[in-house]
Write an enzyme that holds these catalytic residues in place. Structure first.
Site, PDB file in Angstrom:
ATOM      1  N   ASN A 114      82.253  50.531  63.648  1.00 13.18           N
ATOM      2  CA  ASN A 114      81.279  49.673  62.985  1.00 13.18           C
ATOM      3  C   ASN A 114      81.700  48.207  63.047  1.00 13.18           C
ATOM      4  O   ASN A 114      82.817  47.862  62.668  1.00 13.18           O
ATOM      5  CB  ASN A 114      81.137  50.117  61.524  1.00 13.18           C
ATOM      6  CG  ASN A 114      79.965  49.459  60.818  1.00 13.18           C
ATOM      7  OD1 ASN A 114      79.249  48.645  61.384  1.00 13.18           O
ATOM      8  ND2 ASN A 114      79.768  49.824  59.569  1.00 13.18           N
ATOM      9  N   SER A 125      72.990  55.424  50.754  1.00 17.18           N
ATOM     10  CA  SER A 125      73.031  54.501  51.882  1.00 17.18           C
ATOM     11  C   SER A 125      72.293  55.081  53.087  1.00 17.18           C
ATOM     12  O   SER A 125      71.506  54.395  53.745  1.00 17.18           O
ATOM     13  CB  SER A 125      74.480  54.187  52.260  1.00 17.18           C
ATOM     14  OG  SER A 125      74.541  53.231  53.293  1.00 17.18           O
ATOM     15  N   LYS A 174      69.269  59.194  63.513  1.00 15.51           N
ATOM     16  CA  LYS A 174      68.502  59.844  62.451  1.00 15.51           C
ATOM     17  C   LYS A 174      67.241  59.052  62.129  1.00 15.51           C
ATOM     18  O   LYS A 174      66.173  59.625  61.896  1.00 15.51           O
ATOM     19  CB  LYS A 174      69.367  59.998  61.200  1.00 15.51           C
ATOM     20  CG  LYS A 174      70.519  60.978  61.347  1.00 15.51           C
ATOM     21  CD  LYS A 174      71.368  61.012  60.082  1.00 15.51           C
ATOM     22  CE  LYS A 174      72.549  61.951  60.236  1.00 15.51           C
ATOM     23  NZ  LYS A 174      73.410  61.957  59.007  1.00 15.51           N
ATOM     24  N   SER A 182      72.934  46.548  53.839  1.00 13.15           N
ATOM     25  CA  SER A 182      72.901  47.240  52.551  1.00 13.15           C
ATOM     26  C   SER A 182      72.640  46.270  51.424  1.00 13.15           C
ATOM     27  O   SER A 182      72.980  45.097  51.477  1.00 13.15           O
ATOM     28  CB  SER A 182      74.223  47.968  52.321  1.00 13.15           C
ATOM     29  OG  SER A 182      74.376  49.023  53.237  1.00 13.15           O
ATOM     30  N   CYS A 237      75.266  43.724  56.463  1.00 11.73           N
ATOM     31  CA  CYS A 237      75.200  43.779  57.922  1.00 11.73           C
ATOM     32  C   CYS A 237      73.993  43.060  58.496  1.00 11.73           C
ATOM     33  O   CYS A 237      73.830  43.010  59.721  1.00 11.73           O
ATOM     34  CB  CYS A 237      75.207  45.232  58.394  1.00 11.73           C
ATOM     35  SG  CYS A 237      76.705  46.120  57.907  1.00 11.73           S
ATOM     36  N   ASP A 271      88.188  69.007  61.176  1.00 12.97           N
ATOM     37  CA  ASP A 271      87.812  69.450  62.504  1.00 12.97           C
ATOM     38  C   ASP A 271      87.405  68.227  63.323  1.00 12.97           C
ATOM     39  O   ASP A 271      86.531  67.466  62.895  1.00 12.97           O
ATOM     40  CB  ASP A 271      86.641  70.428  62.399  1.00 12.97           C
ATOM     41  CG  ASP A 271      86.201  70.984  63.750  1.00 12.97           C
ATOM     42  OD1 ASP A 271      86.664  70.485  64.796  1.00 12.97           O
ATOM     43  OD2 ASP A 271      85.372  71.914  63.754  1.00 12.97           O
ATOM     44  N   THR A 319      84.451  55.653  60.144  1.00 11.70           N
ATOM     45  CA  THR A 319      83.436  54.703  60.614  1.00 11.70           C
ATOM     46  C   THR A 319      83.958  53.271  60.676  1.00 11.70           C
ATOM     47  O   THR A 319      83.189  52.343  60.922  1.00 11.70           O
ATOM     48  CB  THR A 319      82.187  54.741  59.710  1.00 11.70           C
ATOM     49  OG1 THR A 319      82.508  54.184  58.423  1.00 11.70           O
ATOM     50  CG2 THR A 319      81.673  56.156  59.530  1.00 11.70           C
ATOM     51  N   GLU A 337      80.481  39.700  56.585  1.00  8.50           N
ATOM     52  CA  GLU A 337      80.770  40.137  55.220  1.00  8.50           C
ATOM     53  C   GLU A 337      82.281  40.313  55.045  1.00  8.50           C
ATOM     54  O   GLU A 337      82.743  41.031  54.168  1.00  8.50           O
ATOM     55  CB  GLU A 337      80.025  41.424  54.875  1.00  8.50           C
ATOM     56  CG  GLU A 337      80.206  42.593  55.801  1.00  8.50           C
ATOM     57  CD  GLU A 337      79.398  43.809  55.374  1.00  8.50           C
ATOM     58  OE1 GLU A 337      79.772  44.441  54.373  1.00  8.50           O
ATOM     59  OE2 GLU A 337      78.398  44.123  56.031  1.00  8.50           O
ATOM     60  N   HIS A 391      70.887  48.877  64.052  1.00  9.54           N
ATOM     61  CA  HIS A 391      72.177  48.661  63.395  1.00  9.54           C
ATOM     62  C   HIS A 391      72.919  49.993  63.406  1.00  9.54           C
ATOM     63  O   HIS A 391      72.343  51.044  63.100  1.00  9.54           O
ATOM     64  CB  HIS A 391      71.960  48.176  61.959  1.00  9.54           C
ATOM     65  CG  HIS A 391      73.191  48.258  61.115  1.00  9.54           C
ATOM     66  ND1 HIS A 391      74.369  47.645  61.465  1.00  9.54           N
ATOM     67  CD2 HIS A 391      73.431  48.916  59.942  1.00  9.54           C
ATOM     68  CE1 HIS A 391      75.289  47.904  60.537  1.00  9.54           C
ATOM     69  NE2 HIS A 391      74.741  48.667  59.622  1.00  9.54           N
TER      70      HIS A 391
END
Length: 385
Positions: free
Chosen positions: A275, A201, A242, A308, A111, A29, A152, A79, A233
């Site tokens: 990203n 993550s 979030k 990370s 990152c 979707d 992403t 990276e 970030h």
């Protein structure tokens, strides 16, 4: 002495894929991509574009003849290194014709690398106030076709000139950083794509922000109300939201509305690019400064950097007088609007194209100021502006 970001620019390829097209091909979707993840478009690079060309094209917008003589360091956070030994910064130093008595090197910590480079640059300028440091965050975020992280993906570079008496953002001295040995995202040397524990993550990102923010409050006495905007970030645009939402109820309703409004302005460009790994925080900063009508000189901005593995940092800065005059708003809007849309078939064909293997040769042609024009004897040869 004030030290910080004097000039700031970004560069992305001229191709993109619309997320509705990708969702339809993958049987998903489209709302899952546009709303659930928060991505509308994905920047896509040609095979002759790598972190060197992306970084050089971004930096060429801000490097002047005077800068070339005053830059003492070229630092690339990435990276997506092109060589296990030689740093991309060495090649960019050559392409930009920076004076020879300079340091050039790469910084790696997922990152977070661009932020580490920024703070090294700040400390150098503090001790050498008449000199400058060029910081570049350049990456190609790839997870593989039809992979969980495909939506992403993104590609691009951000360039920053760090000086005394900066014209855009002065960096404050106090920051809080955190290191934890966690395998939420990593890429073994033998692997073309990263290994990702998605739930870990996401939770580590949010918990890392909470830890550095709470520590920052304890050591400074500042609260959310002391900030005119927070930037994050942005591995995908819902992720930073979030994290912000996890602490937003600490403050009053007016502050909540202000910070959430500024957050949306800060993800405007990322929604259309994807990203940038090391560059995503700073793409968000550019987006905030170029899309917000509410910000003004003297406003304090908080920045949350996350890499990370995991290293994170919360640091701050304040906007300088007439900072808007030193941005590239119209040029950046045109760069985004004038890109060529790809079909999914075209995207997959470009995605699968690779540079020559050991002992092989190839030539390329492009209109970019900086690009790979030949690969021969295992060396990438770059077209110079």
């Amino acid at each position: 002495m004030k030290i910080g970001i004097d000039r700031l620019s970004f560069f992305i390829p001229n191709l993109f894929l619309d997320m509705t097209e990708l969702a339809n091909r993958r049987g998903d979707d489209p709302a899952k991509y546009h709303i659930g993840i928060g991505q509308d478009q994905m920047a896509v690079n040609q095979v002759y574009e790598d972190i060197v060309t992306l970084g050089a094209n971004a930096a060429s917008k801000i490097v002047t003849e005077e800068d070339r003589e005053k830059i003492d360091m070229v630092i690339v956070g990435t990276e997506s290194g092109i060589d296990q030994s030689k740093a991309s910064a060495v090649i960019i130093h050559h392409l930009l014709k920076v004076q020879p008595f300079a340091r050039s090197f790469e910084v790696k910590e997922a990152c977070y690398g661009g932020t580490a480079a920024l703070h090294m640059a700040k400390e150098y300028v503090k001790n050498h106030p008449d000199r400058k440091v060029l910081v570049i965050a350049s990456d190609i975020a790839r997870y593989g076709l039809a992979s969980g992280g495909e939506v992403t993906q993104g590609v691009g570079a951000v360039a920053m000139m760090i000086t005394q008496n900066p014209r855009i953002l002065s960096l404050e001295d106090h920051s809080v950083f955190l290191t934890e040995d966690i395998y939420d995202f990593w890429r073994p040397s033998y692997s073309q794509y990263p290994v990702v524990d998605g739930p870990l993550s996401n939770s580590t990102y949010i918990e890392s922000f909470q830890k550095v923010w709470n520590r920052y409050k304890e050591t400074t006495g500042r609260t959310l109300a002391d900030y005119d905007a927070l930037t994050f970030h942005i591995p995908y645009t819902k992720m930073g939201k979030k994290a912000l939402q996890s602490v937003i109820e600490e403050t009053d309703e007016a502050t909540q509305e202000r910070l959430m409004a500024r957050y949306e302005e800060g993800i405007t460009y990322s929604r259309r690019i994807g990203n940038l790994y090391t560059g995503s925080l700073y793409l968000g900063l550019i987006s905030l400064l170029e899309n917000s009508q509410a910000l003004k000189s003297g406003d304090r901005i908080g920045l949350f950097s996350y890499g990370s593995g995991a290293v994170s940092e919360f640091f701050t800065g304040y906007l300088e007088e007439d900072y808007q005059n030193f941005l590239f708003k119209e040029e950046n809007q045109a760069m985004l609007d004038n890109r060529e849309a790809l079909t999914v078939d075209q995207y997959e064909e470009i995605f699968n194209e690779t540079l020559p293997g050991h002992g092989e040769t190839a030539e390329y042609h492009s209109d970019l100021p900086y690009s790979i024009y030949k690969v021969e004897n295992d060396i990438r040869f770059y077209k110079e502006k």
